[in-house]
Design a protein around this motif. Sequence first.
Motif, PDB file in Angstrom:
ATOM      1  N   GLY A   1     -21.763  33.627  17.021  1.00  0.00           N
ATOM      2  CA  GLY A   1     -21.474  32.645  18.059  1.00  0.00           C
ATOM      3  C   GLY A   1     -21.104  31.288  17.484  1.00  0.00           C
ATOM      4  O   GLY A   1     -20.212  30.601  18.001  1.00  0.00           O
TER       5      GLY A   1
ATOM      6  N   ARG B   1     -17.647  29.446  18.234  1.00  0.00           N
ATOM      7  CA  ARG B   1     -17.682  28.112  18.852  1.00  0.00           C
ATOM      8  C   ARG B   1     -16.776  27.148  18.085  1.00  0.00           C
ATOM      9  O   ARG B   1     -15.996  26.403  18.687  1.00  0.00           O
TER      10      ARG B   1
ATOM     11  N   LEU C   1     -26.310  39.337  22.037  1.00  0.00           N
ATOM     12  CA  LEU C   1     -25.694  38.465  23.034  1.00  0.00           C
ATOM     13  C   LEU C   1     -26.555  37.243  23.314  1.00  0.00           C
ATOM     14  O   LEU C   1     -26.033  36.132  23.512  1.00  0.00           O
ATOM     15  N   LYS C   2     -27.852  37.433  23.334  1.00  0.00           N
ATOM     16  CA  LYS C   2     -28.759  36.312  23.585  1.00  0.00           C
ATOM     17  C   LYS C   2     -28.585  35.242  22.504  1.00  0.00           C
ATOM     18  O   LYS C   2     -28.492  34.043  22.804  1.00  0.00           O
TER      19      LYS C   2
ATOM     20  N   TYR D   1     -25.916  34.936  20.540  1.00  0.00           N
ATOM     21  CA  TYR D   1     -24.517  34.479  20.623  1.00  0.00           C
ATOM     22  C   TYR D   1     -24.357  33.374  21.664  1.00  0.00           C
ATOM     23  O   TYR D   1     -23.710  32.350  21.427  1.00  0.00           O
ATOM     24  N   LYS D   2     -24.985  33.563  22.806  1.00  0.00           N
ATOM     25  CA  LYS D   2     -24.809  32.625  23.918  1.00  0.00           C
ATOM     26  C   LYS D   2     -25.542  31.311  23.715  1.00  0.00           C
ATOM     27  O   LYS D   2     -25.321  30.363  24.463  1.00  0.00           O
ATOM     28  N   THR D   3     -26.412  31.230  22.700  1.00  0.00           N
ATOM     29  CA  THR D   3     -26.986  29.927  22.367  1.00  0.00           C
ATOM     30  C   THR D   3     -25.961  29.027  21.680  1.00  0.00           C
ATOM     31  O   THR D   3     -26.169  27.813  21.566  1.00  0.00           O
TER      32      THR D   3
ATOM     33  N   THR E   1     -22.183  29.600  22.067  1.00  0.00           N
ATOM     34  CA  THR E   1     -20.904  29.474  22.760  1.00  0.00           C
ATOM     35  C   THR E   1     -20.914  30.303  24.033  1.00  0.00           C
ATOM     36  O   THR E   1     -21.760  31.182  24.216  1.00  0.00           O
ATOM     37  N   ASN E   2     -19.977  30.022  24.909  1.00  0.00           N
ATOM     38  CA  ASN E   2     -19.894  30.710  26.194  1.00  0.00           C
ATOM     39  C   ASN E   2     -19.151  32.034  26.056  1.00  0.00           C
ATOM     40  O   ASN E   2     -18.301  32.206  25.173  1.00  0.00           O
ATOM     41  N   LEU E   3     -19.477  32.935  26.954  1.00  0.00           N
ATOM     42  CA  LEU E   3     -18.799  34.235  27.025  1.00  0.00           C
ATOM     43  C   LEU E   3     -18.680  34.599  28.491  1.00  0.00           C
ATOM     44  O   LEU E   3     -19.692  34.740  29.179  1.00  0.00           O
TER      45      LEU E   3
END
Length: 330
Positions: free
Chosen positions: A135, A139, A264-265, A267-269, A271-273
């Motif tokens: 992520g 980003r 995913l958890k 990753y989302k810290t 950047t957005n998906l």
Amino acid sequence: MTAILEQAKHLYALENCAFAPVFGHEGGRNQIVIVSRNENQQFVLRISALGDRSEADYLAETEFVRFLAANGAPVADVIPSVQGRLVERVEADGKAVYVSLFAYAKGMLLADNSYHYREGAPLSEYFYNTGKALGAIHRLSKAYIPVHSRPDYFDKYNMEYLDRLIPDEYGELKTAIGKRLDTFHALPKDKSCYGLIHFDFSDGNYHIDMDTGAITVFDFDNCMNCWYMFDLANLWIHNEGWTRQETNPGKRFALMQQCFDFQLKGYKTETNLSEEMLEKLPLFIDMVLIENIVDELECCAREGEAPDWEDIEDAAACLIHGIPCAGIGQ
């Protein structure tokens, strides 16, 4: 090799260092040499002699890595030469060879630890950290403005090239790939979902600090402009190795998804998906299968060997027969 190393010593002021070539893996593109100044300071010297990439290609890669490292991404930085260059061109046997020096990534490969994660820590931490590292790269990629450009996905993955690469007897496979490429062409390519990605993000290309769990990513040699979802789909597929002990297809699929949810958890810290792109995960898994097939065929071509259908038949069957998610869970 000796002549190249002698030139590299002067280019990077490595005269008092020890050099240890690394035995290359099958299909590897480059010669890797571990350079040790002392027991606490190591580097990675990469020697690229295939001749199928230009100096601009290597500059585009190393400039991206430099940008990532300068902005806090967990990557092994590029070390400039004495002249301040990220890529140096040397001569060997009358042809151009490109060399670059990288910091040695702290930690070790999972494979070198017999695929045991760090003692006392849950595997969920590992999956979370891999997603977070990826992520961070994505980003920063969204903000990156390149000086030199790496190829776009369709520069390589187009039927003009693939029709030459794939033997004619694999006609069904060619047709199946052609249909996928038509679908890929319809996907959005805005900055939020498409940019410069690693394109080979797997446990062979990052080290893990077994004291902290921190991940350091390296080997951006295949980086190209593509959908960020490709790297995520590649993560999903590589979770397969952690679930082989489960013989029930449905339970195995659920375990793979559980691993991916932790990724995913993390990753989302960073950047957005969008849910719209995430819902297309099965399509991007097919994109990874195509890359795996192409890579195998290119390796055979470089070695002058005929392709072995057994090495690609599972991936090919999924594409030809429309079997989703690499056949896992079927």
